[in-house]
Design a protein around this motif. Structure first.
Motif, short mmCIF file in Angstrom:
data_model
loop_
_atom_site.label_atom_id
_atom_site.label_comp_id
_atom_site.label_asym_id
_atom_site.label_seq_id
_atom_site.Cartn_x
_atom_site.Cartn_y
_atom_site.Cartn_z
N GLU A 16 0.82 -1.20 0.00
CA GLU A 16 0.00 0.00 0.00
C GLU A 16 0.86 1.26 0.00
O GLU A 16 0.54 2.25 -0.68
CB GLU A 16 -0.95 0.00 1.20
CG GLU A 16 -1.99 1.11 1.13
CD GLU A 16 -3.21 0.82 1.97
OE1 GLU A 16 -4.30 1.31 1.60
OE2 GLU A 16 -3.09 0.11 2.99
N TYR A 20 0.81 4.03 -2.90
CA TYR A 20 0.54 5.43 -2.54
C TYR A 20 1.56 6.35 -3.18
O TYR A 20 1.20 7.33 -3.85
CB TYR A 20 0.56 5.58 -1.02
CG TYR A 20 0.43 7.02 -0.57
CD1 TYR A 20 -0.81 7.62 -0.45
CD2 TYR A 20 1.56 7.77 -0.25
CE1 TYR A 20 -0.94 8.94 -0.05
CE2 TYR A 20 1.46 9.08 0.17
CZ TYR A 20 0.21 9.67 0.27
OH TYR A 20 0.10 10.98 0.67
N MET A 196 -6.64 9.74 -1.78
CA MET A 196 -5.27 9.59 -1.30
C MET A 196 -5.13 9.96 0.17
O MET A 196 -4.32 9.38 0.89
CB MET A 196 -4.32 10.42 -2.16
CG MET A 196 -4.21 9.94 -3.60
SD MET A 196 -3.69 8.21 -3.72
CE MET A 196 -1.98 8.37 -3.23
N ILE A 199 -6.00 6.96 2.20
CA ILE A 199 -4.94 5.96 2.13
C ILE A 199 -3.75 6.38 2.99
O ILE A 199 -3.17 5.58 3.73
CB ILE A 199 -4.50 5.74 0.67
CG1 ILE A 199 -5.66 5.14 -0.14
CG2 ILE A 199 -3.28 4.82 0.61
CD1 ILE A 199 -5.39 5.06 -1.63
N HIS A 200 -3.40 7.67 2.91
CA HIS A 200 -2.30 8.20 3.72
C HIS A 200 -2.55 7.96 5.20
O HIS A 200 -1.67 7.50 5.94
CB HIS A 200 -2.11 9.69 3.44
CG HIS A 200 -1.09 10.35 4.30
ND1 HIS A 200 -1.39 10.84 5.56
CD2 HIS A 200 0.22 10.60 4.11
CE1 HIS A 200 -0.30 11.36 6.09
NE2 HIS A 200 0.70 11.23 5.23
#
Length: 272
Positions: A16, A20, A196, A199-200
């Protein structure tokens, strides 16, 4: 964004993280603090590197998580023979293109910063910028960096705690966000692809320094990994001052308030 994790596949944290940063590559250089935006900032970085590493004079430097090659080029400016490693191929594509355009003899290769596969004792210098806070296993990483350094070689880590904010930082950040919402200021960073931020945050919650990479904690782990002469330098004002000229006033002020630092450490010489 549909990730393997969401799809139920064998898609782990490292995958991941790689995904990213691959997605961030397209706009990475457009944000102040990533690429160098002025000669003033370039000189400030040069001064920091010279202060802790001296000029290269042909010595070999390894730039870990090199991204688009910003630090690699700064090291090359100062006479180092540079190898840049990153595990996001889109980042490396931009790094290679940049080096070709500028006529730089920098080698960029795909590799994991926690398991470089580089030969033992092959580099005089190892340098990282904004990598440590993302490490899954910093003890393994630091041991790996010690392994690839020559005896007497130097590690330079530039990083920060981007989780824990002081009261002053929180006030400035809140004011900046409010002004942006009211349309009175523009965003300093190029908008990331949709999803994003989520995800971060998911990645951050799982890495070792999920509660913030404080300089003292990072330095202690580096020393416990076998490095010697570990020192912390928090005087990055010249770099932050140059970067702030390309940020809104409040974002520039916030940059200077953040807990950012450089850590320098040496690999001990062998006993005679």
């Amino acid at each position: 964004m549909n990730t393997g994790a969401a799809a139920g596949h064998n898609f782990g944290l490292r995958d991941e993280i790689k995904t990213y940063w691959s997605a961030r590559a397209a706009t990475f250089d457009q944000s102040p603090g990533h690429e160098i935006f002025s000669e003033e900032e370039r000189q400030a970085w040069h001064n920091l590197i010279i202060r802790h590493l001296a000029r290269g004079e042909g010595r070999h430097a390894l730039d870990l998580a090199c991204g688009t090659g910003v630090i690699s080029h700064l090291m090359d400016d100062l006479g180092y023979k540079v190898t840049g490693l990153d595990w996001a191929e889109p980042m490396l594509e931009r790094a290679r293109a940049k080096a070709k355009t500028r006529g730089r003899a920098i080698e960029f290769r795909i590799a994991d910063a926690e398991n470089t596969m580089e030969p033992d004792e092959s580099y005089d210098v190892v340098v990282t910028r904004h990598l440590v806070w993302t490490l899954v296993d910093p003890r393994q990483a630091f041991a790996e960096w010690l392994r690839v350094l020559k005896p007497g070689g130097t590690l330079l880590v530039v990083d920060g705690d981007f989780v824990n904010l002081s009261m002053a930082e929180r006030v400035v950040k809140t004011a900046a966000e409010l002004l942006q919402q009211l349309g009175l200021t523009k965003a300093d960073q190029v908008p990331a692809p949709a999803g994003m931020a989520e995800i971060h945050n998911r990645i951050l919650s799982q890495v070792h320094f999920s509660e913030g990479a404080r300089a003292a904690d990072v330095a202690a782990l580096i020393q416990n990994s076998g490095f010697a002469n570990v020192t912390v330098d928090t005087d990055l004002k010249a770099i932050h001052r140059a970067q702030s000229k390309h940020l809104s006033y409040l974002k520039g002020l916030s940059r200077g308030l953040q807990h950012r630092y450089a850590i320098v450490a040496r690999k001990p010489l062998r006993d005679l």
